[in-house]
Structures are given as C-alpha cells and as structure tokens.
Design an enzyme around this catalytic site. Structure first.
Site, PDB file in Angstrom:
ATOM      1  CB  CYS A  12       1.424   7.038  -2.546  1.00 48.24           C
ATOM      2  SG  CYS A  12       1.555   5.242  -2.618  1.00 48.24           S
ATOM      3  CG  HIS A  40       9.818  -2.442  -3.518  1.00 49.49           C
ATOM      4  ND1 HIS A  40       9.403  -2.197  -4.801  1.00 49.49           N
ATOM      5  CD2 HIS A  40      10.021  -3.776  -3.438  1.00 49.49           C
ATOM      6  CE1 HIS A  40       9.354  -3.331  -5.472  1.00 49.49           C
ATOM      7  NE2 HIS A  40       9.713  -4.304  -4.668  1.00 49.49           N
ATOM      8  CG  HIS A  76       4.459  -3.781  -5.768  1.00 46.57           C
ATOM      9  ND1 HIS A  76       5.069  -4.197  -4.610  1.00 46.57           N
ATOM     10  CD2 HIS A  76       4.902  -2.522  -5.990  1.00 46.57           C
ATOM     11  CE1 HIS A  76       5.854  -3.233  -4.156  1.00 46.57           C
ATOM     12  NE2 HIS A  76       5.763  -2.207  -4.967  1.00 46.57           N
ATOM     13  CB  CYS A  98      -2.145   0.162  -5.414  1.00 47.21           C
ATOM     14  SG  CYS A  98      -2.679   1.834  -5.823  1.00 47.21           S
ATOM     15  CG  HIS A 126       8.767  -3.096 -10.133  1.00 46.17           C
ATOM     16  ND1 HIS A 126       7.440  -3.120  -9.759  1.00 46.17           N
ATOM     17  CD2 HIS A 126       9.359  -2.191  -9.326  1.00 46.17           C
ATOM     18  CE1 HIS A 126       7.242  -2.251  -8.784  1.00 46.17           C
ATOM     19  NE2 HIS A 126       8.400  -1.671  -8.498  1.00 46.17           N
ATOM     20  CD  GLU A 128       2.990  -1.186 -11.503  1.00 39.53           C
ATOM     21  OE1 GLU A 128       3.425  -0.473 -10.583  1.00 39.53           O
ATOM     22  OE2 GLU A 128       2.631  -0.728 -12.591  1.00 39.53           O
ATOM     23  CB  THR A 161       2.035   2.835 -11.550  1.00 40.03           C
ATOM     24  OG1 THR A 161       2.711   2.003 -10.611  1.00 40.03           O
ATOM     25  CG2 THR A 161       0.798   2.141 -12.069  1.00 40.03           C
ATOM     26  CB  SER A 219      11.424   2.265  -3.290  1.00 38.69           C
ATOM     27  OG  SER A 219      10.606   3.278  -3.811  1.00 38.69           O
ATOM     28  CG  ASN A 221       8.216   5.709  -5.609  1.00 36.70           C
ATOM     29  OD1 ASN A 221       8.404   6.635  -4.852  1.00 36.70           O
ATOM     30  ND2 ASN A 221       7.809   4.527  -5.173  1.00 36.70           N
TER      31      ASN A 221
END
Ligand code: SF4
Length: 283
Positions: A12, A40, A76, A98, A126, A128, A161, A219, A221
């Site tokens: 991304c 990740h 993150h 990010c 996590h 983040e 996110t 990960s 996502n």
C-alpha cells in the site's frame, strides 16, 4: 487456469513509502538499525536485513554503537516516549510512520483536547494501537474489540486503520446503545487501502474456485482478507510465501484461482506464487 488478481495488490502507499526510504538509507553508507519490524511481513524484514540493515527488538537492549547509527521507526508508529528515547540515544531518527496512521493519532489527540474520551476499536497488542496510546493521554483512551460499558460526558469512537468496516459499524452501534454520555461521535478511521481490498475479497471469493491470500501471519489486514474470503469460499488459504503453498501439496485442478495480498506483501512473493500456479502447482 484463469488467475484473477485483486486490483489493489502488493504494498500500500504507506508500506511502499517506508520500504523505499529504508532501501535508500541502506545505500547511504551509514549504519542503519530498524526498531522491531518495518511492517508485518517476514519477507520484507529478510530483504532489509540482506541489504545490510540491522535490527533490535527491545528498548531495554540498545545496540552498543547506537550513538553512531541511524534508527528507523516502523510504519505503525511508536509511543512518543519511545521516540524521544531513541532520539536521545541514536545519531539520527528516521520516522517512517505512515502519514495516514499519524493523522489518526493527531485526530485522537485533538479530540481529547476538546474533552472527548477516546474509544478505539482495535487490537490492544497491535503496534498501531500501542503507538496511538503512547501519542495521546493514556488515561483518556480505551482500546476495545468488544462493546463494553464506558461512561463519559463526551465519547469519540475511532478505529485501528486495518479493522473490518462492517464490524466497526456493529461495534459502534452497540456502543451507542450501551454507554452513558451526553455526546457521542463516531469517526471511521479505517484506511481506504484496506477498505478497497476488503470489498474485492468478497467479489473474488465468489468468483474463484480457490483463493490464495498472501501476506504475513501477523498482518492484521491480511488476516482480515482471509476471514472475508473464507466466509464466501471455503477453499481459501492464507500463506506468507510460495513455500507454504508447496507444502499443501494441492493436486486438485482449479479453473479459476483468485489472489489477494495484504498491504505489506512484496511483489516478489506474489510473482513466485503466480509462477507456481502457471506451472500447474508443480515444482
Ligand atoms: S494500510 Fe493504510 S494506514 Fe496502513 S500503512 Fe498502508 S496506507 Fe498506511
């Protein structure tokens, strides 16, 4: 065999940006350390280590030569106090958080200043969420996976996110019913990159006979894509590299194979899987 790739595939925006900068630093002639994982994905980590970047996992044991080295901060983000500590101990810090994640931290901070108690829908462990907590007032935030009673004059609900949009909507509506407040605000802070991939996961799962989700096992996502696809297609697998697919020893012939990747999956992992499929799951 027909292979359908998701339109959003590979890195991304935030991961691409972090990876490119890390590679650039690896060529700078400086000693470069990575604190934890950049993203990740094990393949990305291996790649960066092969390029000469060193890594350390804990602030308790800093590298002995930290004073002469550059330290990279992961995509993150990290808690503010950790960043300050690294700034004191390294020659230079390159913060590759990010910008979309940073905006969520800033938003939560601004809302706290306006008197809101922050409820973040996410995973406590996590990176983040650890970063979020460490960049705002820790006393005025709670990270939750399940709706839980909260009492505050003003509540602001945000989300990690990479969480699932529908789950976030359900969580938020339950919180509205459950909590005590005078004012409640819901802000969808899911990244657009993950939302697009999530929508495609459903379509591809319905179309395909076999679905391969490529990405790190940690990960968030990638795991979410796997869960969505599995819901619509039992024949879904989550692998972090082609080797794992080889170990599955798939013998069945599939006419339609769908492929999706997490946001931190390098193109190399994707290309290796496609090549293996083109050879008919052989070699
Ligand atoms: S998924 Fe979105 S928030 Fe996360 S690193 Fe990528 S662009 Fe940034």
């Amino acid at each position: 065999m027909e292979i359908k790739l998701a339109s959003k595939i590979g890195f991304c925006y935030g991961v691409q940006r972090a990876y490119e900068k890390a590679v650039e630093l690896s060529k700078s002639g400086e000693k470069v350390y990575l604190y934890g994982d950049l993203v990740h994905n094990n393949e990305v980590k291996k790649d960066l280590l092969n390029r000469g970047i060193l890594s350390f996992e804990s602030l308790d044991v800093l590298p002995e030569d930290s004073g002469e080295a550059i330290c990279i901060i992961r995509a993150h983000g990290v808690p503010k106090k950790d960043k300050e500590y690294l700034e004191k101990n390294f020659k230079k810090i390159v913060d590759l958080t990010c910008p979309i994640v940073e905006n969520v931290f800033k938003y939560a901070y601004e809302m706290q200043k306006k008197g809101y108690f922050i409820v973040a829908y996410g995973k406590k462990e996590h990176a983040e969420m650890i970063g979020l907590k460490g960049n705002i007032d820790e006393e005025k935030v709670i990270i939750l996976r399940e709706p839980t009673y909260v009492k505050s004059d003003k509540i602001c609900i945000i989300t990690q996110t990479t969480m699932d949009y529908n789950n976030f909507k359900n969580f938020s509506s339950e919180m509205v019913k459950l909590c005590d407040y005078n004012e409640i605000l819901i802000k969808d802070t899911i990244c657009y990159e993950t939302k697009i991939r999530e929508n495609e996961a459903k379509d591809i799962a319905i179309w395909a006979e076999f679905v391969i989700i490529i990405g790190g096992k940690h990960s968030s996502n990638t795991r979410k894509l796997y869960e969505i696809s599995k819901k619509y297609n039992e024949n879904t697998v989550h692998i972090d590299s082609v080797n794992e697919l080889k170990e599955m020893q798939i013998t069945k012939q599939y006419n339609r194979v769908g492929i999706l990747t997490g946001t931190s999956t390098p193109n190399k992992s994707l290309e290796e899987v496609i090549e293996y499929l083109r050879r008919g799951f052989d070699g």
